[in-house]
Design a protein around this motif. Structure first.
Motif, short mmCIF file in Angstrom:
data_model
loop_
_atom_site.label_atom_id
_atom_site.label_comp_id
_atom_site.label_asym_id
_atom_site.label_seq_id
_atom_site.Cartn_x
_atom_site.Cartn_y
_atom_site.Cartn_z
N PRO A 66 0.83 -1.20 0.00
CA PRO A 66 0.00 0.00 0.00
C PRO A 66 0.87 1.25 0.00
O PRO A 66 1.90 1.27 0.68
N ARG B 27 2.90 10.67 -0.01
CA ARG B 27 3.62 11.16 -1.19
C ARG B 27 5.03 11.62 -0.85
O ARG B 27 5.88 11.78 -1.73
N HIS B 28 5.31 11.83 0.46
CA HIS B 28 6.64 12.26 0.85
C HIS B 28 7.58 11.09 1.09
O HIS B 28 8.78 11.27 1.26
N ARG C 199 -5.17 12.47 -1.88
CA ARG C 199 -5.44 13.80 -1.36
C ARG C 199 -5.39 14.87 -2.45
O ARG C 199 -4.57 14.79 -3.37
N PHE C 200 -6.27 15.84 -2.32
CA PHE C 200 -6.15 17.03 -3.17
C PHE C 200 -5.06 17.92 -2.60
O PHE C 200 -4.82 17.95 -1.39
N ILE C 201 -4.42 18.69 -3.45
CA ILE C 201 -3.36 19.58 -2.98
C ILE C 201 -3.75 21.04 -3.18
O ILE C 201 -3.61 21.85 -2.28
N PHE D 229 -6.69 23.61 -5.57
CA PHE D 229 -7.67 23.78 -6.65
C PHE D 229 -7.89 25.28 -6.84
O PHE D 229 -8.39 25.96 -5.94
N ARG E 56 -10.06 27.65 -8.30
CA ARG E 56 -11.43 27.64 -8.83
C ARG E 56 -11.64 28.68 -9.92
O ARG E 56 -12.57 28.57 -10.71
N GLU F 244 -2.95 14.31 -5.61
CA GLU F 244 -2.09 13.13 -5.57
C GLU F 244 -2.51 12.14 -6.66
O GLU F 244 -3.66 12.12 -7.10
N LEU G 116 -15.53 17.08 -7.05
CA LEU G 116 -15.04 18.37 -6.55
C LEU G 116 -15.26 19.49 -7.56
O LEU G 116 -15.71 20.58 -7.20
N ARG H 97 -12.93 14.25 6.31
CA ARG H 97 -13.51 14.56 4.99
C ARG H 97 -15.03 14.63 5.05
O ARG H 97 -15.66 15.48 4.43
N ALA I 128 4.63 16.38 7.78
CA ALA I 128 4.41 16.25 6.33
C ALA I 128 3.02 15.67 6.04
O ALA I 128 2.29 16.17 5.18
N LYS I 129 2.66 14.62 6.78
CA LYS I 129 1.34 14.01 6.55
C LYS I 129 0.23 14.96 6.95
O LYS I 129 -0.83 15.02 6.31
N ALA J 189 -0.27 17.48 4.24
CA ALA J 189 -0.97 16.89 3.09
C ALA J 189 -2.47 16.79 3.37
O ALA J 189 -3.30 17.09 2.52
N GLN K 186 -4.10 20.33 3.37
CA GLN K 186 -4.33 20.81 2.00
C GLN K 186 -5.56 20.15 1.40
O GLN K 186 -6.41 20.79 0.78
N ASP K 187 -5.63 18.84 1.58
CA ASP K 187 -6.75 18.08 1.01
C ASP K 187 -8.08 18.62 1.54
O ASP K 187 -9.01 18.88 0.78
N VAL L 282 -8.96 22.09 0.20
CA VAL L 282 -9.53 22.05 -1.15
C VAL L 282 -11.00 21.64 -1.09
O VAL L 282 -11.87 22.24 -1.71
N ARG L 283 -11.27 20.60 -0.28
CA ARG L 283 -12.65 20.11 -0.19
C ARG L 283 -13.56 21.13 0.47
O ARG L 283 -14.77 21.16 0.21
N ALA L 284 -12.99 21.96 1.35
CA ALA L 284 -13.80 22.94 2.07
C ALA L 284 -14.14 24.14 1.19
O ALA L 284 -14.96 24.96 1.57
N GLY L 285 -13.50 24.21 0.02
CA GLY L 285 -13.75 25.35 -0.86
C GLY L 285 -12.84 26.51 -0.51
O GLY L 285 -11.78 26.32 0.08
N GLY L 286 -13.25 27.70 -0.85
CA GLY L 286 -12.37 28.85 -0.74
C GLY L 286 -11.87 29.21 0.64
O GLY L 286 -10.68 29.30 0.87
N ALA M 162 -1.14 -2.64 7.73
CA ALA M 162 -0.71 -3.10 6.40
C ALA M 162 0.16 -4.34 6.47
O ALA M 162 0.18 -5.16 5.56
N ALA N 298 -0.86 -9.88 7.00
CA ALA N 298 -0.97 -10.39 5.64
C ALA N 298 -2.41 -10.69 5.22
O ALA N 298 -2.89 -10.15 4.24
#
Ligand SMILES: Cc1cc2nc3c(=O)[nH]c(=O)nc-3n(C[C@H](O)[C@H](O)[C@H](O)COP(=O)(O)OP(=O)(O)OC[C@H]3O[C@@H](n4cnc5c(N)ncnc54)[C@H](O)[C@@H]3O)c2cc1C
Lengths: 436, 248
Positions: free
Chosen positions: A20, A24-25, A63-65, A67, A69, A77, A88, B19, B36-37, B40, B43-44, B47-51, B192, B195
């Motif tokens: 899996p 991305r890092h 994940r989105f990084i 957008f 609009r 990603e 979206l 989400r 870092a995570k 990420a 950001q995700d 974007v989903r939340a809009g402006g 993960a 098995a």
């Protein structure tokens, strides 16, 4: 371990370890390869399979990084699906510039196969609308690639079948739409000649064109041309329903008789010459029936998709339809369309000026292969090529003949990456053990 | 139910829940270990939340460091505009049971991360939460009965579940819901390395949907998927005399 399967569900492909991949890092694993990315597994053959090796399961890269609009630029990603992208961007008035016939495909998969849609003549392929992506290589390097970069890595990775490294994110330019509806024009044609006439007159005026051909009856069919609708279309879109093929039938439900009956009915079904259709229904008719690939039973099925370059396309397509008609093993989905002149986006891109034909065939063992060999000969003679995303059987020779930039491409292959497809067609002594 | 605070936010289950909440227009503050995570995820969600740039905030922190917790809460409250409607605690690790048996330090470290640190956080949160809010904590079916294969994890989760039981009892008059979420096997990066994955394995998005619904209903204890309530009822009813001879 669950067996990763390709869309064609052909049996007998060896297992691969599945790892899996969701960060991305993260650096690539250091253990020896061969490895290959596996997105949503919507390729029919073995470009995303790796018997005896490892699959990087990229769906976790979801994940989105960013957008924008206002400009319609999306960075996300590589494991994000077109389905998620559309959820979206459509409410914001955007659509993907190029889409294949399923939205359950990942952005990484769309880049690696440089997929095409019904608007190739106008818009080119997916790669033409990619502004940038990040490529992670097994030497630990990370590189943001853009079209025209001096090292040519962008053009190698677009259509590069996952062999140049792992794409971690992709940035695409979207197209504006007013309403999520399509205005669709449909015409029957009684022969291939009539197809070419229709294509000439309609393709000039519409963004999206495609035809369904009945191979069993000499190439008659249905031509459809469409555009995004304007303000006269309804505001809201009905959610597309989703049904499921409940279980795998022990034998294929697709045989000469059912295909013949289906094609006959499909051709004669009363159809309005003009209609409005919800965009998702128009672009993704098959997504409405989850797991439809199971109707072919345990032996799976092949798709045969070729492109016939412009000078030879008329003659060669007639020859293909003749041979398929004579073999009597037709196909529900003989999809025929004309590609435009836009130069390919990648070194190994499949679309090129000419006509493309895609057909599904239930796996009938030797009989299927005999027919494919005949079709191959026609395609080769025409100077055409087969589509790796749909292929599970072409020879190294056939691949080399269709992809003249193959040698230039080789220089970009990441040494730790390989796939079942690549070992089969790259015509090099495989550097990794082959499955018995 | 519009201001949401999530600890252990980058875990697959928490991220999926975030989400869903963002899709409903929630404002979210994320706390997680890996910067870092976390970025990420932020950001995700943004974007989903809009402006609106204010919608999603984040802070990376090591929740094992109990002394830092009060400041983290101050910051979270400020980021969410002075109040919190829902807290989800999803931090955790999956210990290697054999390594714990071989090392006292490892055992204590695991009990700290999965037990003590969560209890500490709940204690501080209970001092701040206002009537009408909800505290949801992801524990595990493993906390219902100690088993040889993962009793260190089970003991830590059991500690949290019993603590929540008392807390629920105490906070009920103030109309603060205490939701104990007990997932079974979930197919996430944390698991993960395991098995075989069979029919009992759930996807994080499905578990997240269950969490969001449980918080909406202000449930007390939820098993996700629900079948685990039955499975655990059976497992906890086996007499100890027999249970100790089973290889579970
Ligand atoms: C119903 C249906 C209709 C279709 N219609 C069309 C069509 O109209 N036009 C068309 O062009 N195709 C079509 N296809 C094929 C499909 O678009 C392609 O196979 C697409 O690439 C599948 O994407 P995927 O995410 O499933 O990729 P996979 O099949 O999982 O992988 C495809 C390739 O992409 C590579 N890859 C995936 N992710 C990454 C990554 N992160 N980094 C590097 N490489 C990566 C893989 O290694 C592999 O080589 C259709 C398929 C179906 C099932």
């Amino acid at each position: 371990m669950k067996h990763a399967k390709a869309w064609g569900r052909l049996p007998g492909v060896g297992e691969a370890r599945q790892r899996p991949w969701g960060d991305r890092h993260a650096a690539l694993p250091t253990e020896a390869g061969p490895r290959i990315a596996h997105g949503l597994g919507r390729s029919y053959g073995d470009v995303a399979l790796n018997p005896g090796g490892e699959l990087l399961m990229t769906r976790g890269l979801d994940r989105f990084i960013h957008f924008d609009r206002a400009q319609g630029v999306l960075r996300a990603e590589a494991g994000v699906s077109l389905d998620e992208v559309l959820a979206l961007v459509m409410p914001a008035g955007w659509f993907v510039a190029v889409t294949p016939g399923s939205r359950y495909v990942s952005l990484g998969g769309c880049v690696a196969n440089d997929v095409h849609g019904k608007n190739h003549a106008r818009a080119g392929s997916f790669g033409h609308h990619v502004r940038a992506f990040e490529l992670l290589r097994s030497d630990g390097s990370r590189q943001v690639c853009r079209p025209g970069d001096a090292d040519g890595r962008f053009e190698a990775t677009v259509g590069g079948l996952g062999l140049t490294g792992l794409i971690t994110w992709v940035e695409i330019q979207l197209i504006p739409i007013r309403r999520p509806w399509m205005a669709v024009v449909q015409r029957r044609f009684a022969s291939l000649d009539a197809y070419w006439d229709l294509d000439e007159s309609l393709a000039a005026h519409h963004d999206y064109t495609v035809a369904w051909v009945d191979c069993l009856r000499g190439g008659r069919g249905l031509y459809s041309a469409a555009d995004f609708a304007g303000h006269d279309a309804p505001q809201a879109e009905p959610g597309p329903g989703r049904r499921r093929v409940p279980l795998e039938p022990p034998i294929s439900l697709v045989n000469g008789l059912s295909v013949s009956a289906f094609n006959l009915a499909y051709y004669h079904l009363p159809r309005p010459a003009f209609s409005l259709q919800p965009a998702l229904k128009y672009f993704y008719p098959l997504d409405g029936l989850a797991d439809w690939n199971r109707i072919y039973g345990r032996r799976g099925f092949y798709q045969y998709q070729c492109v016939l370059p412009r000078p030879a396309m008329k003659e060669a397509s007639r020859a293909l339809f003749d041979r398929i008609g004579r073999a009597g093993s037709g196909s529900f989905l003989a999809v025929f369309k004309t590609f435009g002149e836009r130069p390919p986006a990648g070194l190994l891109s499949f679309p090129r000026a000419g006509a493309t034909l895609a057909l599904d065939f239930p796996n009938q063992g030797a009989a299927s292969h005999r027919l494919f060999a005949e079709l191959d000969a026609v395609v080769r003679e025409a100077g055409g090529a087969l589509y790796p995303a749909k292929d599970a059987r072409m020879s190294a020779d056939m691949f080399r003949a269709g992809y003249p930039a193959l040698d230039a491409f080789r220089a970009h292959v990441d040494p730790a990456f390989s796939s079942g497809f690549w070992r089969r067609v790259a015509d090099e002594a495989p550097s990794f053990p082959q499955p018995a | 139910m519009n201001r949401i605070l999530i600890f252990g936010a980058t875990s697959a289950i928490a991220a999926a829940a975030a989400r869903l909440w963002v899709a409903r227009g929630a404002r979210v503050h994320l706390v997680g270990r890996s910067p870092a995570k976390l970025e990420a995820l932020q950001q995700d969600l943004q974007v989903r939340a809009g402006g609106g740039a204010a919608a999603i905030s984040a802070r990376s922190a090591d929740l094992d460091r109990l002394a830092d917790l009060p400041a983290l809460l101050d910051e979270a409250w400020a980021a969410l505009g002075g109040g919190v409607d829902v807290v989800l605690i999803a931090q955790g690790t999956l210990p290697d049971q054999a390594a714990c048996e071989a090392s006292l330090d490892e055992t204590l470290a695991q009990l700290h991360t999965n037990g003590v640190a969560v209890v500490a956080l709940c204690t501080l949160l209970a001092q701040r939460l206002a009537p009408g809010s909800a505290l949801a904590v992801i524990t595990s079916v493993a906390g219902d009965r100690g088993r040889q294969s993962n009793y260190v994890y089970g003991a830590a989760k059991g500690l949290v579940s019993r603590f929540l039981q008392g807390l629920r009892n105490r906070l009920a008059p103030r109309d603060i819901a205490v939701v104990d979420i007990r997932p079974g096997f979930v197919d996430t990066p944390m698991t993960a390395s395991i098995a075989k994955k069979g029919a009992l394995w759930a996807q994080p998005t499905a578990v997240a949907r269950g969490i969001v619904a449980a918080v909406d209903r202000r449930d007390d204890i939820v098993y996700l998927p629900a079948i685990w309530r039955l499975i655990m009822a059976i497992i906890t009813s086996i007499p100890e005399k027999i249970f100790k001879k089973l290889k579970l």
